[in-house]
Write a protein that holds these residues in place. Sequence first.
Motif, PDB file in Angstrom:
ATOM      1  N   LYS A   1      30.139  -0.359 -46.391  1.00 27.81           N
ATOM      2  CA  LYS A   1      29.991  -1.590 -45.753  1.00 27.81           C
ATOM      3  C   LYS A   1      29.001  -1.167 -44.872  1.00 27.81           C
ATOM      4  N   PRO A   2      28.037  -2.210 -44.481  1.00 33.88           N
ATOM      5  CA  PRO A   2      27.023  -2.347 -43.557  1.00 33.88           C
ATOM      6  C   PRO A   2      27.800  -2.307 -42.225  1.00 33.88           C
ATOM      7  N   TYR A   3      27.085  -1.608 -41.287  1.00 36.07           N
ATOM      8  CA  TYR A   3      27.334  -1.622 -39.784  1.00 36.07           C
ATOM      9  C   TYR A   3      26.369  -1.844 -38.976  1.00 36.07           C
ATOM     10  N   ASP A   4      26.310  -2.411 -37.736  1.00 40.97           N
ATOM     11  CA  ASP A   4      25.237  -2.516 -36.695  1.00 40.97           C
ATOM     12  C   ASP A   4      26.022  -2.470 -35.400  1.00 40.97           C
ATOM     13  N   MET A   5      25.553  -1.597 -34.728  1.00 41.96           N
ATOM     14  CA  MET A   5      26.446  -1.255 -33.246  1.00 41.96           C
ATOM     15  C   MET A   5      25.388  -1.215 -32.574  1.00 41.96           C
TER      16      MET A   5
END
Length: 102
Positions: free
Chosen positions: A20-24
């Motif tokens: 799954k993509p993540y952006d943090m």
Amino acid sequence: MKALVLGVRRQKGIAKASKKPYDMCTLIIGSPIQPAATEAFTKEGFGFEPGEIDLAVETLPQFEKVKFPAWLDLVTDNVMRFGRLQPIVIGYGDPQPQHKPA
């Protein structure tokens, strides 16, 4: 919440396990070193040590022109993560000038 902000970091990609993509985003702050002592452990020191607090991704552009390190009055909110409320920075007030050593 006043904090000595050392910098900001953004990480995004695809998780290896879940795909799954993540952006943090993370705010790196200087936290005063707090002495601690138990029978099996002691900690002592002087000055600051790095700490981290989550930063709302959409807030990142606000930090582009900040000259780090900077004392900032952070604005926080709470978000539900893994079944627990956790603080997240959603902005800041006016930056305070950083004192430069003589």
